[in-house]
Design a protein around this motif. Structure first.
Motif, PDB file in Angstrom:
ATOM      1  N   MET A 100      -4.681 -14.515   3.019  1.00 61.84           N
ATOM      2  CA  MET A 100      -4.696 -15.428   1.883  1.00 61.84           C
ATOM      3  C   MET A 100      -3.443 -16.309   1.852  1.00 61.84           C
ATOM      4  SD  MET A 100      -6.074 -12.591  -0.817  1.00 61.84           S
ATOM      5  CE  MET A 100      -5.820 -13.609  -2.234  1.00 61.84           C
ATOM      6  N   LYS A 134      -6.227  -9.709   2.172  1.00 64.36           N
ATOM      7  CA  LYS A 134      -7.231  -8.906   1.487  1.00 64.36           C
ATOM      8  C   LYS A 134      -7.872  -8.019   2.537  1.00 64.36           C
ATOM      9  CE  LYS A 134      -9.006 -10.312  -2.800  1.00 64.36           C
ATOM     10  NZ  LYS A 134      -9.809 -11.097  -3.632  1.00 64.36           N
ATOM     11  N   GLU A 177     -10.745  -5.282   2.879  1.00 61.19           N
ATOM     12  CA  GLU A 177     -11.920  -4.692   2.229  1.00 61.19           C
ATOM     13  C   GLU A 177     -11.861  -4.858   0.715  1.00 61.19           C
ATOM     14  OE1 GLU A 177     -12.167  -0.701   3.750  1.00 61.19           O
ATOM     15  OE2 GLU A 177     -12.482  -1.410   5.783  1.00 61.19           O
ATOM     16  N   GLY A 178     -11.494  -6.061   0.271  1.00 66.69           N
ATOM     17  CA  GLY A 178     -11.479  -6.376  -1.153  1.00 66.69           C
ATOM     18  C   GLY A 178     -10.194  -6.046  -1.886  1.00 66.69           C
ATOM     19  N   THR A 179      -9.254  -5.367  -1.247  1.00 68.03           N
ATOM     20  CA  THR A 179      -7.990  -5.001  -1.885  1.00 68.03           C
ATOM     21  C   THR A 179      -6.875  -5.917  -1.398  1.00 68.03           C
ATOM     22  OG1 THR A 179      -8.673  -2.693  -2.004  1.00 68.03           O
ATOM     23  CG2 THR A 179      -6.317  -3.135  -2.236  1.00 68.03           C
ATOM     24  N   GLU A 180      -6.130  -6.506  -2.351  1.00 69.67           N
ATOM     25  CA  GLU A 180      -5.024  -7.380  -1.987  1.00 69.67           C
ATOM     26  C   GLU A 180      -3.809  -6.546  -1.571  1.00 69.67           C
ATOM     27  OE1 GLU A 180      -4.554 -11.150  -4.188  1.00 69.67           O
ATOM     28  OE2 GLU A 180      -2.504 -10.442  -4.522  1.00 69.67           O
ATOM     29  N   HIS A 210      -8.481 -10.438   5.632  1.00 67.18           N
ATOM     30  CA  HIS A 210      -8.542 -11.870   5.342  1.00 67.18           C
ATOM     31  C   HIS A 210      -7.157 -12.326   4.860  1.00 67.18           C
ATOM     32  CE1 HIS A 210      -9.897 -15.727   3.875  1.00 67.18           C
ATOM     33  NE2 HIS A 210      -9.370 -15.450   2.696  1.00 67.18           N
ATOM     34  N   ASN A 239     -11.365 -13.369  10.527  1.00 64.85           N
ATOM     35  CA  ASN A 239     -11.079 -12.062   9.917  1.00 64.85           C
ATOM     36  C   ASN A 239     -11.048 -10.994  10.996  1.00 64.85           C
ATOM     37  OD1 ASN A 239     -11.096 -13.353   7.514  1.00 64.85           O
ATOM     38  ND2 ASN A 239     -12.969 -12.409   6.749  1.00 64.85           N
ATOM     39  N   ASN A 280     -12.021  -6.910   8.795  1.00 63.88           N
ATOM     40  CA  ASN A 280     -12.031  -7.072   7.335  1.00 63.88           C
ATOM     41  C   ASN A 280     -10.664  -7.410   6.749  1.00 63.88           C
ATOM     42  OD1 ASN A 280     -14.813  -6.585   7.122  1.00 63.88           O
ATOM     43  ND2 ASN A 280     -14.443  -4.379   7.182  1.00 63.88           N
ATOM     44  N   THR A 323       0.824  -1.208   0.000  1.00 65.90           N
ATOM     45  CA  THR A 323       0.000   0.000   0.000  1.00 65.90           C
ATOM     46  C   THR A 323       0.858   1.258   0.000  1.00 65.90           C
ATOM     47  OG1 THR A 323      -0.177  -0.114   2.413  1.00 65.90           O
ATOM     48  CG2 THR A 323      -1.993  -1.059   1.122  1.00 65.90           C
TER      49      THR A 323
END
Length: 163
Positions: free
Chosen positions: A127, A88, A90-93, A125, A120, A123, A29
Motif C-alpha cells: 500500500m 496488507k 490477507e486483509g491485515t495491515e 499487497h 501481489n 497475498n 505483527t
C-alpha cells in the motif's frame, strides 16, 4: 595552512559519507509500537545487520516477498536508507520499518520500485513504500495544521468579530 583546511574538510566529508544513519526497525505483527515508533522505540544504526533484519521482516510476510529484499554481497561501508512499508497481508495491515539500499540511477536496487512494480506476492499487497536518508525519517508522519488552514481560521475569526 590552506592545505590543513582542505585536508580537514576532506576528512570530515569522508567521515560523514560513511557514518550510519539511524532508523526505526520493527514490524507491527511483533511490536504494536511499530505503528508510531517515535513514542516508545529507539532508533537502530542502519548497517548491514539492519539490512538483514529488514529482510527477515519481509520473510515473515512471505518467502517470495522476502526475495525482493535479498541484497548482493557488499564489501566495505555503503550508504543505506531508512525504509517504511505498509502492506496488507490477507486483509491485515502490517507496517514494517528498517534499513535498505538507497535508490540507484537505474532502479535496480530500489526496493520500493521492485515491490510496487511486482504483483501481489503470496497475498502481500503493498500500500505504501518510501525510502529516506535522515535519522529517524521512517517514523510515523506528524499531523500539523497547514498554513492555509491557520490563515483561514484567522480570517474567519476576524469576520466573526467584525459582524
Amino acid at each position: 595552512m590552506a592545505r590543513i583546511v582542505v585536508f580537514s574538510l576532506c576528512l570530515l566529508l569522508t567521515v560523514r559519507s560513511i557514518a550510519c544513519i539511524e532508523c526505526y526497525s520493527c514490524i507491527s505483527t511483533e511490536n504494536p509500537d511499530c505503528i508510531h515508533p517515535e513514542q516508545h522505540m529507539e532508533r537502530q544504526k542502519c548497517n548491514t545487520d539492519g539490512l538483514r533484519q529488514t529482510s527477515q521482516y519481509a520473510s515473515k510476510l512471505s518467502t517470495e516477498f522476502k526475495e525482493i529484499f535479498d541484497f548482493p554481497t557488499i564489501g566495505g561501508p555503503i550508504p543505506l536508507n531508512c525504509l517504511k512499508q505498509v502492506v496488507k497481508v490477507e486483509g491485515t495491515e502490517v507496517v514494517f520499518r528498517g534499513c535498505q539500499l538507497p535508490k540507484d540511477p537505474h532502479n535496480q536496487l530500489d526496493v520500493c520500485n521492485k515491490v510496487l512494480s511486482s504483483k501481489n506476492k503470496n497475498n502481500v499487497h503493498v500500500m505504501f513504500c518510501a525510502l529516506c536518508d535522515t535519522d529517524g525519517c521512517n517514523g510515523a508522519p506528524h499531523t500539523r495544521p497547514s498554513l492555509l488552514a491557520a490563515v483561514g481560521a484567522l480570517l474567519l475569526g476576524a469576520l466573526m468579530v467584525a459582524f
